[in-house]
Design a protein around this motif. Structure first.
Motif, PDB file in Angstrom:
ATOM      1  N   ALA A  99      50.897  39.234  38.778  1.00 35.50           N
ATOM      2  CA  ALA A  99      50.640  37.819  38.482  1.00 35.50           C
ATOM      3  C   ALA A  99      51.848  37.153  37.832  1.00 35.50           C
ATOM      4  CB  ALA A  99      49.405  37.678  37.591  1.00 35.50           C
ATOM      5  N   ARG A 100      52.512  37.855  36.947  1.00 34.62           N
ATOM      6  CA  ARG A 100      53.695  37.270  36.309  1.00 34.62           C
ATOM      7  C   ARG A 100      54.807  37.050  37.334  1.00 34.62           C
ATOM      8  NH1 ARG A 100      56.796  40.033  31.230  1.00 34.62           N
ATOM      9  NH2 ARG A 100      56.737  41.787  32.689  1.00 34.62           N
ATOM     10  N   ALA A 148      40.509  37.286  38.576  1.00 34.14           N
ATOM     11  CA  ALA A 148      39.931  38.408  39.333  1.00 34.14           C
ATOM     12  C   ALA A 148      40.133  39.717  38.586  1.00 34.14           C
ATOM     13  CB  ALA A 148      40.575  38.472  40.719  1.00 34.14           C
ATOM     14  N   ALA A 149      41.301  39.876  37.970  1.00 38.29           N
ATOM     15  CA  ALA A 149      41.568  41.112  37.210  1.00 38.29           C
ATOM     16  C   ALA A 149      40.645  41.223  36.009  1.00 38.29           C
ATOM     17  CB  ALA A 149      43.030  41.131  36.768  1.00 38.29           C
ATOM     18  N   ILE A 150      40.425  40.103  35.327  1.00 38.93           N
ATOM     19  CA  ILE A 150      39.511  40.101  34.181  1.00 38.93           C
ATOM     20  C   ILE A 150      38.091  40.455  34.626  1.00 38.93           C
ATOM     21  CG2 ILE A 150      38.413  38.621  32.454  1.00 38.93           C
ATOM     22  CD1 ILE A 150      41.073  37.084  32.285  1.00 38.93           C
ATOM     23  N   ALA A 151      37.640  39.832  35.709  1.00 37.72           N
ATOM     24  CA  ALA A 151      36.290  40.098  36.210  1.00 37.72           C
ATOM     25  C   ALA A 151      36.136  41.557  36.640  1.00 37.72           C
ATOM     26  CB  ALA A 151      35.983  39.164  37.380  1.00 37.72           C
ATOM     27  N   ALA A 173      47.769  30.765  42.697  1.00 38.26           N
ATOM     28  CA  ALA A 173      47.529  32.180  42.977  1.00 38.26           C
ATOM     29  C   ALA A 173      47.593  33.068  41.740  1.00 38.26           C
ATOM     30  CB  ALA A 173      48.515  32.667  44.041  1.00 38.26           C
ATOM     31  N   PRO A 174      48.593  32.902  40.828  1.00 37.60           N
ATOM     32  CA  PRO A 174      48.610  33.777  39.652  1.00 37.60           C
ATOM     33  C   PRO A 174      47.354  33.656  38.792  1.00 37.60           C
ATOM     34  CG  PRO A 174      50.710  32.650  39.904  1.00 37.60           C
ATOM     35  CD  PRO A 174      49.765  32.014  40.870  1.00 37.60           C
ATOM     36  N   GLY A 175      46.888  32.424  38.586  1.00 32.44           N
ATOM     37  CA  GLY A 175      45.684  32.223  37.791  1.00 32.44           C
ATOM     38  C   GLY A 175      44.467  32.852  38.434  1.00 32.44           C
ATOM     39  N   VAL A 176      44.355  32.707  39.745  1.00 38.20           N
ATOM     40  CA  VAL A 176      43.230  33.312  40.462  1.00 38.20           C
ATOM     41  C   VAL A 176      43.267  34.826  40.336  1.00 38.20           C
ATOM     42  CG1 VAL A 176      42.214  33.668  42.742  1.00 38.20           C
ATOM     43  CG2 VAL A 176      43.013  31.388  42.076  1.00 38.20           C
TER      44      VAL A 176
END
Length: 227
Positions: free
Chosen positions: A51-52, A27-30, A20-23
């Motif tokens: 995410a952290r 998503a935040a980057i996109a 979940a954190p990586g996803v």
């Protein structure tokens, strides 16, 4: 032959939680790059807060998965391994990046601090920039010769700075980071017997030394052009 114990329903969820954190970061980057989401939301809130926090929660969940898997390694071990590897890598990545960002690194680097090159097109963005001790960025060294404007332009492009303005004695370019698009502006000033470089970050957040590294890339690219 003993029958294999059923997999607890929570194990697949714990494995999914570790991703979940990586996803969320992707998503935040996109959303930043393609949706125009403000960095205060995508970077500060979603990445470094949500995410952290999820990363640490998923690591705790991975430890629970390991305990549950001990009763049946063959049937449950894969879920525990996925959870532990993904959550451990994510937490480790955050800790490493946090250590990098905690360093006192320069945000405005010039090869000539006594008379730094001035931006022309982007002057308003760096009107209040503060230069630091040149020793904090040893890579910031001037070129002891007068380069051609074409060479300066080529060096900027090679260093990842598309040219935004070019004259006979000054060339400017802008670099955007690959992840959240943090912008860095560069200017190369050409004078008889000396060429100076300046790189300044637009954003005030710590960058882990990115400004200095980008300066080094421009210096190296100019030196290649002169060979």
């Amino acid at each position: 032959m003993p029958s294999r114990k059923p997999v607890p329903a929570v194990l697949p969820w714990l494995a999914a939680l570790s991703a979940a954190p990586g996803v969320l970061i992707v998503a935040a980057i996109a959303a930043t790059r393609f949706g125009g989401l403000d960095l205060s939301v995508s970077y500060d809130l979603l990445t470094w807060t949500v995410a952290r926090g999820l990363a640490w929660i998923s690591l705790a969940g991975a430890l629970v998965a390991v305990v549950l898997a001990l009763r049946d390694i063959r049937g449950r071990g894969v879920y525990a391994a996925i959870a532990l590897i993904l959550s451990g890598a994510t937490v480790g990545g955050f800790l490493w990046q946090q250590e990098q960002l905690s360093r006192d690194t320069p945000r405005d680097v010039s090869t000539n601090v006594d008379e730094p090159p001035a931006f022309a097109q982007l002057a308003d963005l760096h009107r209040h920039s503060t230069f630091t001790d040149p020793a904090s960025c040893p890579a910031a060294r001037s070129i002891p010769s007068q380069v051609l404007a074409q060479q300066a332009s080529s060096a900027l492009v090679d260093a990842g700075f598309p040219v935004t303005r070019a004259t006979t004695f000054q060339v400017e370019g802008v670099h955007e980071g690959a992840w959240f698009g943090f912008a860095y502006d560069a200017v190369i000033r050409i004078r008889p017997g000396r060429t100076d470089i300046r790189v300044a970050a637009r954003d005030g957040r710590p960058d882990g030394g990115a400004t200095c590294r980008l300066t080094a890339k421009i210096v190296e690219a100019l030196e290649v052009e002169l060979r």
